[in-house]
Design a protein around this motif. Structure first.
Motif, PDB file in Angstrom:
ATOM      1  N   THR A 163       0.829  -1.203   0.000  1.00  0.00           N
ATOM      2  CA  THR A 163       0.000   0.000   0.000  1.00  0.00           C
ATOM      3  C   THR A 163       0.866   1.257   0.000  1.00  0.00           C
ATOM      4  OG1 THR A 163      -1.806  -1.112   1.158  1.00  0.00           O
ATOM      5  CG2 THR A 163      -1.756   1.286   1.277  1.00  0.00           C
ATOM      6  N   THR A 164       1.894   1.262   0.829  1.00  0.00           N
ATOM      7  CA  THR A 164       2.789   2.423   0.900  1.00  0.00           C
ATOM      8  C   THR A 164       3.488   2.658  -0.439  1.00  0.00           C
ATOM      9  OG1 THR A 164       3.167   2.087   3.265  1.00  0.00           O
ATOM     10  CG2 THR A 164       4.783   3.405   2.074  1.00  0.00           C
ATOM     11  N   ALA A 165       3.978   1.592  -1.051  1.00  0.00           N
ATOM     12  CA  ALA A 165       4.673   1.734  -2.333  1.00  0.00           C
ATOM     13  C   ALA A 165       3.726   2.243  -3.416  1.00  0.00           C
ATOM     14  CB  ALA A 165       5.283   0.400  -2.739  1.00  0.00           C
ATOM     15  N   LEU A 166       2.521   1.701  -3.468  1.00  0.00           N
ATOM     16  CA  LEU A 166       1.533   2.156  -4.448  1.00  0.00           C
ATOM     17  C   LEU A 166       1.166   3.623  -4.208  1.00  0.00           C
ATOM     18  CD1 LEU A 166      -0.856  -0.934  -4.587  1.00  0.00           C
ATOM     19  CD2 LEU A 166       0.353   0.045  -6.553  1.00  0.00           C
ATOM     20  N   ARG A 167       1.013   3.975  -2.940  1.00  0.00           N
ATOM     21  CA  ARG A 167       0.642   5.350  -2.589  1.00  0.00           C
ATOM     22  C   ARG A 167       1.703   6.340  -3.036  1.00  0.00           C
ATOM     23  NH1 ARG A 167       2.038   7.969   2.186  1.00  0.00           N
ATOM     24  NH2 ARG A 167       2.472   6.013   3.262  1.00  0.00           N
ATOM     25  N   MET A 168       2.963   6.060  -2.706  1.00  0.00           N
ATOM     26  CA  MET A 168       4.013   7.003  -3.038  1.00  0.00           C
ATOM     27  C   MET A 168       4.327   7.012  -4.533  1.00  0.00           C
ATOM     28  SD  MET A 168       4.125   8.178  -0.124  1.00  0.00           S
ATOM     29  CE  MET A 168       5.307   9.483  -0.448  1.00  0.00           C
ATOM     30  N   HIS A 169       4.231   5.842  -5.171  1.00  0.00           N
ATOM     31  CA  HIS A 169       4.459   5.810  -6.615  1.00  0.00           C
ATOM     32  C   HIS A 169       3.344   6.562  -7.339  1.00  0.00           C
ATOM     33  CE1 HIS A 169       5.729   4.605 -10.528  1.00  0.00           C
ATOM     34  NE2 HIS A 169       4.737   3.766 -10.724  1.00  0.00           N
ATOM     35  N   GLY A 170       2.106   6.377  -6.885  1.00  0.00           N
ATOM     36  CA  GLY A 170       0.989   7.102  -7.496  1.00  0.00           C
ATOM     37  C   GLY A 170       1.172   8.605  -7.389  1.00  0.00           C
ATOM     38  N   ASN A 171       1.672   9.075  -6.256  1.00  0.00           N
ATOM     39  CA  ASN A 171       1.866  10.510  -6.087  1.00  0.00           C
ATOM     40  C   ASN A 171       2.966  11.039  -6.997  1.00  0.00           C
ATOM     41  OD1 ASN A 171       1.111  12.942  -4.691  1.00  0.00           O
ATOM     42  ND2 ASN A 171       3.068  12.842  -3.623  1.00  0.00           N
TER      43      ASN A 171
ATOM     44  N   ASN B  62      -4.960   5.297 -10.979  1.00  0.00           N
ATOM     45  CA  ASN B  62      -5.030   3.837 -10.951  1.00  0.00           C
ATOM     46  C   ASN B  62      -4.247   3.264  -9.773  1.00  0.00           C
ATOM     47  OD1 ASN B  62      -3.405   1.188 -11.879  1.00  0.00           O
ATOM     48  ND2 ASN B  62      -5.465   1.111 -12.727  1.00  0.00           N
ATOM     49  N   ARG B  63      -3.013   3.724  -9.574  1.00  0.00           N
ATOM     50  CA  ARG B  63      -2.186   3.214  -8.479  1.00  0.00           C
ATOM     51  C   ARG B  63      -2.786   3.575  -7.125  1.00  0.00           C
ATOM     52  NH1 ARG B  63      -0.423   2.326 -12.855  1.00  0.00           N
ATOM     53  NH2 ARG B  63       1.717   1.841 -13.474  1.00  0.00           N
ATOM     54  N   LEU B  64      -3.318   4.777  -7.012  1.00  0.00           N
ATOM     55  CA  LEU B  64      -3.835   5.229  -5.725  1.00  0.00           C
ATOM     56  C   LEU B  64      -5.152   4.543  -5.363  1.00  0.00           C
ATOM     57  CD1 LEU B  64      -2.866   8.959  -6.155  1.00  0.00           C
ATOM     58  CD2 LEU B  64      -1.951   7.401  -4.439  1.00  0.00           C
ATOM     59  N   VAL B  65      -5.979   4.259  -6.360  1.00  0.00           N
ATOM     60  CA  VAL B  65      -7.201   3.489  -6.096  1.00  0.00           C
ATOM     61  C   VAL B  65      -6.842   2.100  -5.601  1.00  0.00           C
ATOM     62  CG1 VAL B  65      -9.193   2.382  -7.207  1.00  0.00           C
ATOM     63  CG2 VAL B  65      -8.694   4.786  -7.659  1.00  0.00           C
ATOM     64  N   ARG B  66      -5.829   1.498  -6.222  1.00  0.00           N
ATOM     65  CA  ARG B  66      -5.364   0.174  -5.771  1.00  0.00           C
ATOM     66  C   ARG B  66      -4.822   0.242  -4.353  1.00  0.00           C
ATOM     67  NH1 ARG B  66      -0.978  -2.008  -9.486  1.00  0.00           N
ATOM     68  NH2 ARG B  66      -0.954  -3.653  -7.902  1.00  0.00           N
ATOM     69  N   ALA B  67      -4.074   1.286  -4.072  1.00  0.00           N
ATOM     70  CA  ALA B  67      -3.510   1.432  -2.728  1.00  0.00           C
ATOM     71  C   ALA B  67      -4.608   1.523  -1.682  1.00  0.00           C
ATOM     72  CB  ALA B  67      -2.625   2.680  -2.668  1.00  0.00           C
ATOM     73  N   ALA B  68      -5.650   2.301  -1.974  1.00  0.00           N
ATOM     74  CA  ALA B  68      -6.758   2.440  -1.023  1.00  0.00           C
ATOM     75  C   ALA B  68      -7.473   1.116  -0.808  1.00  0.00           C
ATOM     76  CB  ALA B  68      -7.738   3.500  -1.524  1.00  0.00           C
ATOM     77  N   SER B  69      -7.617   0.337  -1.880  1.00  0.00           N
ATOM     78  CA  SER B  69      -8.337  -0.933  -1.772  1.00  0.00           C
ATOM     79  C   SER B  69      -7.524  -1.989  -1.027  1.00  0.00           C
ATOM     80  CB  SER B  69      -8.718  -1.453  -3.160  1.00  0.00           C
ATOM     81  OG  SER B  69      -7.563  -1.805  -3.905  1.00  0.00           O
ATOM     82  N   LEU B  70      -6.190  -1.884  -1.086  1.00  0.00           N
ATOM     83  CA  LEU B  70      -5.330  -2.874  -0.449  1.00  0.00           C
ATOM     84  C   LEU B  70      -4.950  -2.511   0.987  1.00  0.00           C
ATOM     85  CD1 LEU B  70      -2.845  -3.734  -3.347  1.00  0.00           C
ATOM     86  CD2 LEU B  70      -4.655  -5.191  -2.441  1.00  0.00           C
ATOM     87  N   ALA B  71      -5.229  -1.286   1.397  1.00  0.00           N
ATOM     88  CA  ALA B  71      -4.807  -0.843   2.731  1.00  0.00           C
ATOM     89  C   ALA B  71      -5.318  -1.801   3.807  1.00  0.00           C
ATOM     90  CB  ALA B  71      -5.327   0.570   2.998  1.00  0.00           C
ATOM     91  N   PRO B  72      -4.429  -2.273   4.682  1.00  0.00           N
ATOM     92  CA  PRO B  72      -4.822  -3.276   5.670  1.00  0.00           C
ATOM     93  C   PRO B  72      -5.621  -2.724   6.839  1.00  0.00           C
ATOM     94  CG  PRO B  72      -2.526  -2.703   5.961  1.00  0.00           C
ATOM     95  CD  PRO B  72      -2.996  -1.969   4.735  1.00  0.00           C
ATOM     96  N   ASP B  73      -5.635  -1.388   7.019  1.00  0.00           N
ATOM     97  CA  ASP B  73      -6.379  -0.815   8.141  1.00  0.00           C
ATOM     98  C   ASP B  73      -6.822   0.599   7.790  1.00  0.00           C
ATOM     99  OD1 ASP B  73      -4.089   0.837   8.476  1.00  0.00           O
ATOM    100  OD2 ASP B  73      -3.180  -0.667   9.785  1.00  0.00           O
ATOM    101  N   ARG B  74      -7.551   1.231   8.717  1.00  0.00           N
ATOM    102  CA  ARG B  74      -8.106   2.558   8.466  1.00  0.00           C
ATOM    103  C   ARG B  74      -7.004   3.616   8.324  1.00  0.00           C
ATOM    104  NH1 ARG B  74     -13.141   3.271   6.937  1.00  0.00           N
ATOM    105  NH2 ARG B  74     -13.667   4.979   8.368  1.00  0.00           N
ATOM    106  N   SER B  75      -5.958   3.490   9.121  1.00  0.00           N
ATOM    107  CA  SER B  75      -4.871   4.461   9.036  1.00  0.00           C
ATOM    108  C   SER B  75      -4.176   4.393   7.677  1.00  0.00           C
ATOM    109  CB  SER B  75      -3.853   4.216  10.152  1.00  0.00           C
ATOM    110  OG  SER B  75      -4.434   4.460  11.416  1.00  0.00           O
ATOM    111  N   GLY B  76      -3.989   3.167   7.178  1.00  0.00           N
ATOM    112  CA  GLY B  76      -3.375   3.008   5.875  1.00  0.00           C
ATOM    113  C   GLY B  76      -4.219   3.601   4.767  1.00  0.00           C
ATOM    114  N   ARG B  77      -5.524   3.395   4.858  1.00  0.00           N
ATOM    115  CA  ARG B  77      -6.424   3.962   3.851  1.00  0.00           C
ATOM    116  C   ARG B  77      -6.462   5.487   3.956  1.00  0.00           C
ATOM    117  NH1 ARG B  77     -10.366   2.263   0.373  1.00  0.00           N
ATOM    118  NH2 ARG B  77     -12.081   3.727  -0.031  1.00  0.00           N
TER     119      ARG B  77
END
Length: 379
Positions: A190-198, A211-226
């Motif tokens: 999730t972190t890698a997708l988030r930072m790469h998307g940015n 696309n990358r950021l939507v994937r990151a949000a969907s894969l986030a393991p908890d509320r803080s990650g999302r």
């Protein structure tokens, strides 16, 4: 495509086999992961099939250092796993112990407005880790550190590079994303997708960024990650002009502010700026003006210096759109000074891109400051 031998050993099961330090089980695990016959592995090692079989069954022990080093290199395990150590390997183990601290300290430096110092710390670490990985002297711990170091380097470069070179930052975060796929770790992915998307957004690749950021949000393991993903997704959606996605994301991000711990990204001030900027990006200038006229929320956590610069530029642009030229000039002039002080060429270029005769003097100053930063980078 054949997977590089080094990455075969990243799974927990493979690590358990390496922990035995026994050549027989390690060689057998290598063949199983590669779906290779003893004949094929023998060809790789330069041994007869029967010799490979004898090693795996424990009937033949390999004890000489040269042979153990040769086997380690061919199957992609660190020599020390097979009992072979040398000065270089010992030095590398020491570097691993301090590597995570280097990554953490570099991130703190970036958040404090010293991204160039973060790059200086991370570049030699990444170079050394990649050289070792190419030589096959690596293991799960080193590969995970490499993924984090690449991510930190790309993110820091995204702060200090001008727009025409931002693809370099996205390149490094992409290399991190390639690495984390070898680990079953949703938080890291999730972190890698988030930072790469940015970084893709900053490089102008808006569709890929969303696309990358939507994937990151969907894969986030908890509320803080999302919650950490949503502000960046809102920025990308606004820049893309996707009003429905932008509105939905901002609404969810606001709802989560009371649920999660605030960070330099997840906080009311950052979200206030993101909402104003997104409203402009989706063609709703009147609403952006109204939003900017509301008192900005008080900070509840330390906000990174770059966010203050971003906020000044966004608010200045809204003032310009609303016809408040003196107000725009004041805000943007302050932004120019701060962007130069924190070595943020991309933010200077945002001001230059406004291309308005009403702020001609500010734009000229931004161009001069940008030229100085480029000269510094060239030197």
């Amino acid at each position: 495509m054949t997977r590089h031998a080094a990455w075969l050993w990243t799974t927990p099961e493979a690590q358990a086999v390496l922990a035995t330090r026994e050549l027989g089980p390690i060689l057998r695990a290598y063949r199983r992961m590669r779906s290779e016959s003893q004949t094929a592995t023998g060809i790789l090692l330069g041994y007869d099939k029967t010799y490979v079989s004898a090693i795996e069954l424990g009937k033949r022990r390999v004890t000489d250092v040269a042979s153990l080093r040769h086997i380690a290199e061919r199957i992609g395990v660190p020599p020390h796993v097979l009992g072979v150590t040398d000065i270089a390997d010992t030095d590398f183990r020491a570097m691993l112990q301090f590597g995570q601290s280097t990554v953490r300290l570099a991130e703190l430096a970036r958040q404090a407005g010293h991204a160039s110092e973060a790059v200086a710390e991370l570049w030699p670490l990444v170079a050394r880790l990649e050289a070792r990985a190419r030589d096959g002297y690596t293991e799960r711990e080193a590969l995970r550190l490499l993924a984090n170091a690449r991510l930190g380097l790309g993110t820091a470069l995204g702060n200090v590079l001008p727009e025409e070179r931002l693809a370099t930052a996205a390149h490094w975060t992409a290399k991190s994303l390639n690495a984390v796929t070898h680990f079953d770790d949703p938080a890291l992915t999730t972190t890698a997708l988030r930072m790469h998307g940015n970084e893709l957004r900053k490089a102008g690749l808006l569709g890929a960024a969303v696309n990358r950021l939507v994937r990151a949000a969907s894969l986030a393991p908890d509320r803080s990650g999302r919650a950490a993903v949503l502000p960046l997704l809102a920025r990308a959606a606004g820049a893309l002009g996707n009003a429905p996605l932008f509105d939905h994301t901002v609404q969810e991000a606001r709802a989560m502010l009371d649920e999660v711990e605030h960070t330099s990204l997840v906080n009311p001030i950052a979200l206030h700026e993101i909402q104003i900027r997104g409203l402009l990006g989706t063609g709703r200038a009147r609403q952006a003006i109204q939003q900017s006229e509301e008192q900005a929320p008080a900070p509840t956590t330390a906000v990174a210096p770059q966010w203050h610069v971003i906020q000044l530029i966004t608010t200045g642009k809204v003032r310009l759109v609303s016809g408040d030229v003196p107000g725009a000039q004041d805000l943007l002039a302050r932004a120019v000074t701060a962007a130069h002080a924190h070595r943020l060429p991309h933010q200077l270029q945002r001001i230059i891109r406004m291309n308005s005769p009403d702020i001609a003097g500010v734009m000229e100053e931004a161009e001069q400051r940008l030229s100085r930063l480029r000269n510094q980078m060239a030197a």
